[in-house]
Design a protein around this motif. Sequence first.
Motif, PDB file in Angstrom:
ATOM      1  N   ARG A  82      43.857   8.524 -70.030  1.00  0.00           N
ATOM      2  CA  ARG A  82      44.783   9.175 -70.960  1.00  0.00           C
ATOM      3  C   ARG A  82      44.103  10.249 -71.808  1.00  0.00           C
ATOM      4  O   ARG A  82      44.697  10.774 -72.741  1.00  0.00           O
ATOM      5  N   GLN A  83      42.865  10.589 -71.474  1.00  0.00           N
ATOM      6  CA  GLN A  83      42.115  11.578 -72.239  1.00  0.00           C
ATOM      7  C   GLN A  83      42.769  12.944 -72.139  1.00  0.00           C
ATOM      8  O   GLN A  83      43.179  13.375 -71.069  1.00  0.00           O
ATOM      9  N   LYS A  84      42.877  13.602 -73.274  1.00  0.00           N
ATOM     10  CA  LYS A  84      43.409  14.966 -73.328  1.00  0.00           C
ATOM     11  C   LYS A  84      42.482  15.796 -74.195  1.00  0.00           C
ATOM     12  O   LYS A  84      41.623  15.266 -74.899  1.00  0.00           O
ATOM     13  N   TYR A  85      42.682  17.095 -74.138  1.00  0.00           N
ATOM     14  CA  TYR A  85      41.848  18.032 -74.894  1.00  0.00           C
ATOM     15  C   TYR A  85      42.747  18.981 -75.667  1.00  0.00           C
ATOM     16  O   TYR A  85      43.835  19.327 -75.232  1.00  0.00           O
ATOM     17  N   ARG A  86      42.258  19.410 -76.838  1.00  0.00           N
ATOM     18  CA  ARG A  86      43.007  20.348 -77.674  1.00  0.00           C
ATOM     19  C   ARG A  86      42.018  21.334 -78.294  1.00  0.00           C
ATOM     20  O   ARG A  86      40.827  21.066 -78.397  1.00  0.00           O
ATOM     21  N   LEU A  87      42.556  22.482 -78.724  1.00  0.00           N
ATOM     22  CA  LEU A  87      41.729  23.478 -79.389  1.00  0.00           C
ATOM     23  C   LEU A  87      41.324  22.984 -80.775  1.00  0.00           C
ATOM     24  O   LEU A  87      42.114  22.348 -81.473  1.00  0.00           O
ATOM     25  N   THR A  88      40.105  23.290 -81.167  1.00  0.00           N
ATOM     26  CA  THR A  88      39.665  23.041 -82.539  1.00  0.00           C
ATOM     27  C   THR A  88      40.055  24.261 -83.374  1.00  0.00           C
ATOM     28  O   THR A  88      40.548  25.268 -82.840  1.00  0.00           O
ATOM     29  N   ARG A  93      40.592  30.198 -83.811  1.00  0.00           N
ATOM     30  CA  ARG A  93      40.135  31.471 -84.386  1.00  0.00           C
ATOM     31  C   ARG A  93      39.628  32.405 -83.289  1.00  0.00           C
ATOM     32  O   ARG A  93      39.952  33.592 -83.276  1.00  0.00           O
ATOM     33  N   LEU A  94      38.833  31.870 -82.352  1.00  0.00           N
ATOM     34  CA  LEU A  94      38.324  32.694 -81.257  1.00  0.00           C
ATOM     35  C   LEU A  94      39.471  33.246 -80.418  1.00  0.00           C
ATOM     36  O   LEU A  94      39.477  34.422 -80.065  1.00  0.00           O
ATOM     37  N   LEU A  95      40.428  32.415 -80.133  1.00  0.00           N
ATOM     38  CA  LEU A  95      41.577  32.844 -79.345  1.00  0.00           C
ATOM     39  C   LEU A  95      42.338  33.958 -80.055  1.00  0.00           C
ATOM     40  O   LEU A  95      42.735  34.952 -79.438  1.00  0.00           O
ATOM     41  N   GLY A 100      43.551  39.685 -80.492  1.00  0.00           N
ATOM     42  CA  GLY A 100      43.724  40.767 -81.436  1.00  0.00           C
ATOM     43  C   GLY A 100      44.723  40.477 -82.537  1.00  0.00           C
ATOM     44  O   GLY A 100      45.233  41.396 -83.169  1.00  0.00           O
ATOM     45  N   THR A 101      45.035  39.202 -82.765  1.00  0.00           N
ATOM     46  CA  THR A 101      45.960  38.853 -83.842  1.00  0.00           C
ATOM     47  C   THR A 101      45.149  38.424 -85.049  1.00  0.00           C
ATOM     48  O   THR A 101      44.101  37.805 -84.919  1.00  0.00           O
TER      49      THR A 101
END
Length: 104
Positions: A82-88, A93-95, A100-101
């Motif tokens: 059930r492991q998932k990943y998400r942005l920190t 911020r990098l994204l 360019g936003t």
Amino acid sequence: MRGNRFTARVQRPNPQWDVGAAPVTPQVGQRLGVMTGEHARKELQSLLGLADREHFRKAYLLPAWAADLIEPTQPDKPNSRRQKYRLTEAGQRLLQELQGTPAS
């Protein structure tokens, strides 16, 4: 080999969370854009169009995790189905910078 003795040395593979100092390439940063919430590994691979699980893990997942761009939802259970990943926050911020936003 000595007499009737045989000795073999076996090197164990690194644990899944041993990320070392893997560099984050521009491709890794750009591909963070597919993350819109929490995603399973298989789902991320599909979104990125990558078939090889080990290549995905070594080239994308571990470098992004080592750079604190993504995080597992269950860090104490790295092999959970059930492991998932998400942005920190750093990943978000990098994204935003790559897109360019302005950061909010």
